[in-house]
Design an enzyme around this catalytic site. Structure first.
Site, PDB file in Angstrom:
ATOM      1  N   GLU A 192       1.862 -10.748 -14.846  1.00 21.92           N
ATOM      2  CA  GLU A 192       0.785 -11.047 -15.807  1.00 21.92           C
ATOM      3  C   GLU A 192       1.229 -10.948 -17.272  1.00 21.92           C
ATOM      4  OE1 GLU A 192      -2.490  -8.523 -14.611  1.00 21.92           O
ATOM      5  OE2 GLU A 192      -2.510  -9.348 -12.589  1.00 21.92           O
ATOM      6  N   ASN A 233       4.798 -13.144 -11.327  1.00 23.24           N
ATOM      7  CA  ASN A 233       3.498 -13.179 -10.644  1.00 23.24           C
ATOM      8  C   ASN A 233       2.360 -13.187 -11.664  1.00 23.24           C
ATOM      9  OD1 ASN A 233       1.963 -12.846  -8.117  1.00 23.24           O
ATOM     10  ND2 ASN A 233       1.472 -10.785  -8.838  1.00 23.24           N
ATOM     11  N   HIS A 269      -6.887 -15.379  -7.292  1.00 24.27           N
ATOM     12  CA  HIS A 269      -8.193 -14.713  -7.243  1.00 24.27           C
ATOM     13  C   HIS A 269      -9.243 -15.760  -7.594  1.00 24.27           C
ATOM     14  CE1 HIS A 269      -6.526 -10.743  -6.679  1.00 24.27           C
ATOM     15  NE2 HIS A 269      -5.682 -10.953  -7.672  1.00 24.27           N
ATOM     16  N   GLU A 298      -2.075 -12.939  -3.860  1.00 22.45           N
ATOM     17  CA  GLU A 298      -3.217 -12.012  -3.923  1.00 22.45           C
ATOM     18  C   GLU A 298      -4.532 -12.731  -3.624  1.00 22.45           C
ATOM     19  OE1 GLU A 298      -3.270  -9.726  -7.572  1.00 22.45           O
ATOM     20  OE2 GLU A 298      -1.089  -9.549  -7.629  1.00 22.45           O
ATOM     21  N   ASP A 300      -8.021 -13.996  -2.798  1.00 21.48           N
ATOM     22  CA  ASP A 300      -9.372 -13.619  -2.384  1.00 21.48           C
ATOM     23  C   ASP A 300     -10.336 -14.594  -3.048  1.00 21.48           C
ATOM     24  OD1 ASP A 300      -9.409 -12.508  -4.985  1.00 21.48           O
ATOM     25  OD2 ASP A 300      -9.386 -10.439  -4.284  1.00 21.48           O
TER      26      ASP A 300
HETATM   27  O1  G3I Z   1      -4.757   6.790  -8.219  1.00 22.96           O
HETATM   28  C1  G3I Z   1      -6.030   7.163  -8.792  1.00 22.96           C
HETATM   29  C2  G3I Z   1      -6.489   8.429  -8.185  1.00 22.96           C
HETATM   30  O2  G3I Z   1      -5.624   9.459  -8.516  1.00 22.96           O
HETATM   31  C3  G3I Z   1      -7.912   8.711  -8.636  1.00 22.96           C
HETATM   32  O3  G3I Z   1      -8.382   9.831  -7.985  1.00 22.96           O
HETATM   33  C4  G3I Z   1      -8.819   7.538  -8.325  1.00 22.96           C
HETATM   34  C5  G3I Z   1     -10.225   7.805  -8.776  1.00 22.96           C
HETATM   35  O4  G3I Z   1     -10.907   6.676  -9.083  1.00 22.96           O
HETATM   36  O5  G3I Z   1      -8.307   6.383  -8.953  1.00 22.96           O
HETATM   37  C6  G3I Z   1      -7.016   6.054  -8.523  1.00 22.96           C
HETATM   38  O6  G3I Z   1      -6.508   4.948  -9.197  1.00 22.96           O
HETATM   39  C7  G3I Z   1      -7.102   3.686  -8.934  1.00 22.96           C
HETATM   40  C8  G3I Z   1      -6.088   2.800  -8.233  1.00 22.96           C
HETATM   41  O7  G3I Z   1      -6.621   1.508  -8.101  1.00 22.96           O
HETATM   42  C9  G3I Z   1      -5.680   3.348  -6.862  1.00 22.96           C
HETATM   43  O8  G3I Z   1      -6.752   3.407  -6.004  1.00 22.96           O
HETATM   44  C10 G3I Z   1      -7.499   3.087 -10.271  1.00 22.96           C
HETATM   45  O9  G3I Z   1      -8.549   3.833 -10.845  1.00 22.96           O
HETATM   46  C11 G3I Z   1      -7.912   1.658 -10.106  1.00 22.96           C
HETATM   47  O10 G3I Z   1      -8.055   1.077 -11.389  1.00 22.96           O
HETATM   48  C12 G3I Z   1      -6.854   0.889  -9.323  1.00 22.96           C
HETATM   49  O11 G3I Z   1      -7.286  -0.458  -9.183  1.00 22.96           O
HETATM   50  C13 G3I Z   1      -6.309  -1.383  -8.794  1.00 22.96           C
HETATM   51  C14 G3I Z   1      -6.075  -2.406  -9.894  1.00 22.96           C
HETATM   52  O12 G3I Z   1      -5.113  -3.342  -9.465  1.00 22.96           O
HETATM   53  C15 G3I Z   1      -5.595  -1.774 -11.187  1.00 22.96           C
HETATM   54  O13 G3I Z   1      -5.357  -2.726 -12.153  1.00 22.96           O
HETATM   55  C16 G3I Z   1      -6.786  -2.099  -7.542  1.00 22.96           C
HETATM   56  O14 G3I Z   1      -6.896  -1.170  -6.472  1.00 22.96           O
HETATM   57  C17 G3I Z   1      -5.837  -3.225  -7.168  1.00 22.96           C
HETATM   58  O15 G3I Z   1      -6.397  -4.008  -6.166  1.00 22.96           O
HETATM   59  C18 G3I Z   1      -5.579  -4.104  -8.389  1.00 22.96           C
HETATM   60  O16 G3I Z   1      -4.627  -5.071  -8.042  1.00 22.96           O
HETATM   61  C19 G3I Z   1      -4.302  -6.020  -9.061  1.00 22.96           C
HETATM   62  C20 G3I Z   1      -2.852  -6.418  -8.853  1.00 22.96           C
HETATM   63  O17 G3I Z   1      -2.036  -5.283  -8.842  1.00 22.96           O
HETATM   64  C21 G3I Z   1      -2.399  -7.393  -9.929  1.00 22.96           C
HETATM   65  N1  G3I Z   1      -3.293  -8.557  -9.994  1.00 22.96           N
HETATM   66  C22 G3I Z   1      -4.705  -8.246 -10.123  1.00 22.96           C
HETATM   67  C23 G3I Z   1      -5.155  -7.298  -9.011  1.00 22.96           C
HETATM   68  C24 G3I Z   1      -6.638  -7.040  -9.086  1.00 22.96           C
HETATM   69  O18 G3I Z   1      -6.989  -6.387 -10.284  1.00 22.96           O
END
Ligand code: G3I
Length: 385
Positions: A192, A233, A269, A298, A300
């Site tokens: 990105e 990506n 997406h 990715e 969806d």
């Molecule tokens: O790891 C912490 C944990 O310690 C904490 O307790 C918990 C409480 O909310 O949060 C956890 O972190 C979260 C993480 O996912 C792991 O679950 C973050 O808050 C959350 O923001 C994070 O979201 C991810 C997101 O990327 C972050 O930008 C999504 O799961 C994931 O699906 C998403 O994936 C991205 C790709 O990597 C890149 N392209 C876009 C895609 C969708 O946004």
């Protein structure tokens, strides 16, 4: 199986007809960071095991899985895996193991997880996924090394000199890639890095290192693991537009300059309410013409809730058009969906009022999109019956 390079005219017609009929839905809105309260809490113990599912999953062995159908069509069918779900949910684990031939860590190979403190790497969770993949004879997509999101708190702006940022970036690539050397088929090296208007995104990396950081990351990554396929990506680069044009020009330049980059990841997406890019196939093909691999990384397809049969059908069309385009381009070798069940999808946390973006709903019931993908894969691999 029709090897993809020699897909016959009949298949092209069949797949193109499917594509033409289903030009609905596309990505417009951008992924952003989900709200913390929408993410599954971590810390569920136990090792990843594949137990028989208890509810709602087809177990009839005569019904072919996405994985089996993908194998016949010479296409890896992939999924993003959340480690908490993999540990805690037997149905999820069963589907991850049986329906897919490729896995991508949804979060656990990102910088904040793998190098939470400078020079102190933690691959515990990522190693668990690699073990799961080996056990189930799956390949692993590495996601992701250089990104502006999900950085650890110690990687902040204005803290180090340019030379130090360079060393920090290199050390991260070296630490992570050398740990997984031989286990990762495709690495999303840079994620990105472009804006919608085709300019480089204004990130910490651009500000601290200048525009050369992308080429440098690829050159360095190649040194560490020369056999891995290195990917750029991004989202909203599925059709021809200012952003994908810029990425395309970058690839042309990299090829001319000898920068080692082997693949482009189209995140995909999508959203049923936006026009699907009619030039998706042409866009994939122009990258393929540069001898660049294409992976759908990715996928969806979200929608405004509640779901209804019309929306579910539109969603099936969008998924199917994406898959058909991939099948029509010989260098498109991996089709990865960003999750299994809506129960754990990132969508509702980011796009208020939206969801139902995946192939299985919260109760693990399959959707028309799942059937559409299976049908299209069956056509592409049909000469083996
Ligand atoms: O790891 C912490 C944990 O310690 C904490 O307790 C918990 C409480 O909310 O949060 C956890 O972190 C979260 C993480 O996912 C792991 O679950 C973050 O808050 C959350 O923001 C994070 O979201 C991810 C997101 O990327 C972050 O930008 C999504 O799961 C994931 O699906 C998403 O994936 C991205 C790709 O990597 C890149 N392209 C876009 C895609 C969708 O946004």
């Amino acid at each position: 199986m029709w090897p993809k390079k020699s897909i016959t005219a009949g298949v092209v017609t069949a797949l193109a007809a499917t594509t033409a009929l289903t030009l609905v839905g596309s990505a417009q809105a951008q992924p952003t960071t989900p709200r913390a309260d929408q993410v599954t809490a971590p810390g569920v113990p136990a090792q990843a095991r594949t137990a028989a599912p208890k509810v709602g999953v087809r177990t009839d062995p005569s019904v072919k899985t996405l994985r089996q159908l993908g194998d016949r069509a010479d296409l890896k069918m992939g999924v993003a895996v959340g480690m908490d779900q993999l540990h805690s949910d037997a149905t999820y684990r069963h589907l991850a193991a049986t329906q897919f031939s490729s896995v991508t860590p949804e979060n656990v190979m990102k910088w904040e997880v793998t190098e939470p403190q400078q020079g102190k790497f933690d691959f515990t969770q990522a190693d668990q996924l690699v073990r799961f993949a080996k056990k189930h004879h799956q390949i692993v997509r590495g996601h992701t090394l250089v990104w502006h999101n999900q950085l650890p708190t110690w990687v902040t702006e204005g803290t180090f000199t340019r030379a130090q940022y360079r060393q920090i970036l290199r050390a991260h690539i070296r630490g992570e890639m050398s740990h997984f050397k031989g286990d990762i088929n495709e690495w999303d090296v840079v994620n990105e890095a472009f804006d919608e208007d085709g300019k480089l995104r204004d990130t910490l990396w651009l500000r601290e290192l200048g525009p050369g950081y992308i080429a440098e990351a690829f050159r360095y990554a190649h040194k560490i693991d020369p056999k891995a396929k290195l990917f750029y990506n991004d989202y909203n680069i599925e059709g021809v537009n200012a952003k994908s044009n810029a990425v395309y020009q970058m690839f042309r330049q990299f090829k001319a300059d000898g920068v080692p980059v082997q693949g482009v990841g189209l995140q995909s997406h999508f959203d049923i309410q936006y026009p699907y890019p009619p030039d998706l196939l042409a866009n994939m093909q122009r990258f393929a013409d540069l001898k660049v691999r294409i992976s759908v990384t990715e996928a969806d397809v979200r929608m405004d809730l509640p779901v209804d049969p019309t929306k579910a059908q539109a969603q099936a069309g969008a998924y199917d058009a994406l898959l058909s385009s991939c099948l029509l381009v010989a260098r498109c070798k991996n089709f990865t969906v960003w999750g299994i069940s809506d129960k754990y999808s990132w969508i509702p946390g980011v796009f208020e009022g939206q969801g139902s973006a995946l192939l299985w709903d919260e109760n693990y019931q399959t959707k028309p999109a799942y059937d559409a993908l299976r049908r299209t894969l069956a056509i592409a691999g049909s000469d083996r019956g």
